[in-house]
Design a protein around this motif. Sequence first.
Motif, PDB file in Angstrom:
ATOM      1  N   GLY A 116      62.864  -9.917   4.383  1.00 14.23           N
ATOM      2  CA  GLY A 116      62.199 -11.179   4.731  1.00 14.23           C
ATOM      3  C   GLY A 116      61.680 -11.905   3.506  1.00 14.23           C
ATOM      4  N   ARG A 117      61.469 -11.180   2.415  1.00 14.38           N
ATOM      5  CA  ARG A 117      61.027 -11.794   1.161  1.00 14.38           C
ATOM      6  C   ARG A 117      62.188 -11.714   0.175  1.00 14.38           C
ATOM      7  N   GLN A 118      63.172 -12.596   0.341  1.00 14.96           N
ATOM      8  CA  GLN A 118      64.420 -12.524  -0.415  1.00 14.96           C
ATOM      9  C   GLN A 118      64.239 -12.722  -1.913  1.00 14.96           C
ATOM     10  N   VAL A 119      63.391 -13.686  -2.296  1.00 17.17           N
ATOM     11  CA  VAL A 119      63.168 -14.008  -3.705  1.00 17.17           C
ATOM     12  C   VAL A 119      61.661 -14.144  -3.916  1.00 17.17           C
ATOM     13  N   SER A 120      61.147 -13.517  -4.974  1.00 17.76           N
ATOM     14  CA  SER A 120      59.721 -13.637  -5.276  1.00 17.76           C
ATOM     15  C   SER A 120      59.538 -14.415  -6.570  1.00 17.76           C
ATOM     16  N   LEU A 121      58.489 -15.238  -6.571  1.00 20.94           N
ATOM     17  CA  LEU A 121      58.193 -16.091  -7.725  1.00 20.94           C
ATOM     18  C   LEU A 121      56.729 -15.919  -8.112  1.00 20.94           C
ATOM     19  N   LEU A 122      56.454 -15.996  -9.413  1.00 23.16           N
ATOM     20  CA  LEU A 122      55.096 -15.895  -9.907  1.00 23.16           C
ATOM     21  C   LEU A 122      54.941 -16.809 -11.111  1.00 23.16           C
ATOM     22  N   ASP A 123      53.765 -17.435 -11.220  1.00 21.21           N
ATOM     23  CA  ASP A 123      53.494 -18.331 -12.334  1.00 21.21           C
ATOM     24  C   ASP A 123      53.298 -17.543 -13.630  1.00 21.21           C
ATOM     25  N   PHE A 124      53.970 -17.954 -14.684  1.00 19.07           N
ATOM     26  CA  PHE A 124      53.894 -17.288 -15.983  1.00 19.07           C
ATOM     27  C   PHE A 124      52.478 -17.310 -16.540  1.00 19.07           C
ATOM     28  N   ASP A 125      51.755 -18.414 -16.352  1.00 20.70           N
ATOM     29  CA  ASP A 125      50.391 -18.501 -16.878  1.00 20.70           C
ATOM     30  C   ASP A 125      49.466 -17.498 -16.199  1.00 20.70           C
ATOM     31  N   SER A 126      49.677 -17.238 -14.921  1.00 21.32           N
ATOM     32  CA  SER A 126      48.885 -16.227 -14.217  1.00 21.32           C
ATOM     33  C   SER A 126      49.182 -14.841 -14.782  1.00 21.32           C
ATOM     34  N   LEU A 127      50.452 -14.587 -15.067  1.00 20.08           N
ATOM     35  CA  LEU A 127      50.836 -13.321 -15.672  1.00 20.08           C
ATOM     36  C   LEU A 127      50.186 -13.178 -17.046  1.00 20.08           C
ATOM     37  N   VAL A 133      62.783  -5.442 -14.022  1.00 21.96           N
ATOM     38  CA  VAL A 133      63.082  -5.596 -15.445  1.00 21.96           C
ATOM     39  C   VAL A 133      63.833  -6.905 -15.674  1.00 21.96           C
ATOM     40  N   PRO A 134      63.529  -7.582 -16.781  1.00 21.88           N
ATOM     41  CA  PRO A 134      64.235  -8.822 -17.099  1.00 21.88           C
ATOM     42  C   PRO A 134      65.723  -8.577 -17.354  1.00 21.88           C
ATOM     43  N   VAL A 135      66.539  -9.508 -16.864  1.00 24.44           N
ATOM     44  CA  VAL A 135      67.982  -9.490 -17.085  1.00 24.44           C
ATOM     45  C   VAL A 135      68.411 -10.875 -17.552  1.00 24.44           C
ATOM     46  N   GLU A 136      69.661 -11.000 -17.987  1.00 22.92           N
ATOM     47  CA  GLU A 136      70.147 -12.277 -18.502  1.00 22.92           C
ATOM     48  C   GLU A 136      70.210 -13.356 -17.417  1.00 22.92           C
ATOM     49  N   SER A 137      70.684 -12.971 -16.228  1.00 25.32           N
ATOM     50  CA  SER A 137      70.783 -13.937 -15.133  1.00 25.32           C
ATOM     51  C   SER A 137      70.776 -13.194 -13.805  1.00 25.32           C
ATOM     52  N   ILE A 138      70.487 -13.940 -12.734  1.00 33.44           N
ATOM     53  CA  ILE A 138      70.558 -13.379 -11.380  1.00 33.44           C
ATOM     54  C   ILE A 138      71.381 -14.324 -10.513  1.00 33.44           C
ATOM     55  N   GLU A 139      72.071 -13.736  -9.553  1.00 29.98           N
ATOM     56  CA  GLU A 139      72.861 -14.504  -8.595  1.00 29.98           C
ATOM     57  C   GLU A 139      72.076 -14.570  -7.293  1.00 29.98           C
ATOM     58  N   LEU A 140      71.798 -15.783  -6.817  1.00 24.26           N
ATOM     59  CA  LEU A 140      71.090 -15.971  -5.551  1.00 24.26           C
ATOM     60  C   LEU A 140      72.116 -16.186  -4.455  1.00 24.26           C
ATOM     61  N   VAL A 141      72.033 -15.353  -3.419  1.00 23.11           N
ATOM     62  CA  VAL A 141      73.001 -15.344  -2.327  1.00 23.11           C
ATOM     63  C   VAL A 141      72.324 -15.883  -1.066  1.00 23.11           C
ATOM     64  N   VAL A 142      72.989 -16.810  -0.375  1.00 20.53           N
ATOM     65  CA  VAL A 142      72.432 -17.452   0.816  1.00 20.53           C
ATOM     66  C   VAL A 142      72.007 -16.410   1.850  1.00 20.53           C
ATOM     67  N   GLU A 143      70.787 -16.582   2.350  1.00 20.76           N
ATOM     68  CA  GLU A 143      70.180 -15.729   3.389  1.00 20.76           C
ATOM     69  C   GLU A 143      70.228 -14.240   3.063  1.00 20.76           C
ATOM     70  N   HIS A 144      70.269 -13.937   1.760  1.00 20.13           N
ATOM     71  CA  HIS A 144      70.280 -12.542   1.321  1.00 20.13           C
ATOM     72  C   HIS A 144      69.262 -12.304   0.204  1.00 20.13           C
ATOM     73  N   GLY A 145      69.265 -13.188  -0.800  1.00 17.23           N
ATOM     74  CA  GLY A 145      68.339 -13.038  -1.914  1.00 17.23           C
ATOM     75  C   GLY A 145      69.068 -12.793  -3.213  1.00 17.23           C
ATOM     76  N   VAL A 146      68.489 -11.949  -4.060  1.00 17.60           N
ATOM     77  CA  VAL A 146      69.015 -11.674  -5.383  1.00 17.60           C
ATOM     78  C   VAL A 146      70.036 -10.537  -5.304  1.00 17.60           C
ATOM     79  N   ALA A 147      71.269 -10.839  -5.649  1.00 14.44           N
ATOM     80  CA  ALA A 147      72.323  -9.811  -5.628  1.00 14.44           C
ATOM     81  C   ALA A 147      71.910  -8.646  -6.514  1.00 14.44           C
ATOM     82  N   GLY A 148      71.986  -7.430  -5.961  1.00 14.13           N
ATOM     83  CA  GLY A 148      71.659  -6.235  -6.721  1.00 14.13           C
ATOM     84  C   GLY A 148      70.191  -5.868  -6.775  1.00 14.13           C
ATOM     85  N   ASP A 149      69.330  -6.657  -6.145  1.00 13.96           N
ATOM     86  CA  ASP A 149      67.897  -6.362  -6.161  1.00 13.96           C
ATOM     87  C   ASP A 149      67.514  -5.568  -4.916  1.00 13.96           C
ATOM     88  N   ALA A 150      66.558  -4.673  -5.073  1.00 16.53           N
ATOM     89  CA  ALA A 150      66.132  -3.804  -3.972  1.00 16.53           C
ATOM     90  C   ALA A 150      65.593  -4.579  -2.771  1.00 16.53           C
TER      91      ALA A 150
END
Length: 142
Positions: A40-51, A18-35
């Motif tokens: 091994g896949r700390q942060v996932s990215l997707l192109d908006f145009d593909s969506l 779900v969209p949130v206001e901001s996310i904190e990226l933590v070194v060698e961990h990923g997104v704080a509070g994310d499942a």
Amino acid sequence: MPVVKAVCVSEKTGQKKVPVESIELVVEHGVAGDAHAGSGRQVSLLDFDSLEAMRLKLASISPGAFAENLTVEGLNALGLAVGDRVTVGGAVLEITQIGKTCHHGCDIRRIVGDCIMPREGLFARVLAPGRVRAGDMLERVG
């Protein structure tokens, strides 16, 4: 230049984020509070145009529907490869994987007959911390 359209999190794996206001990226961990943090896949990215293209097939698709943390307009135009680095919100990310095995039971694949994450999803690890919000620019480093 690519711009972040949405930042998203989920409390459990296998859930749409779900969209949130901001996310904190933590070194060698990923997104704080994310499942997926710490995986091994700390942060996932997707192109908006593909969506948006998938939204033509299923109107209820929105940022986070593919369990991506960052939905980025113009991401595909960068032509990123494994090992490339980007900056966003002061953080530095290194691309570690392109695509992933998609479980065939996901709602989008069942309804539409296709899922873009196996082809277009990018995964990264966090090399330098930062806070990311919608509107932040994403830039290739080096």
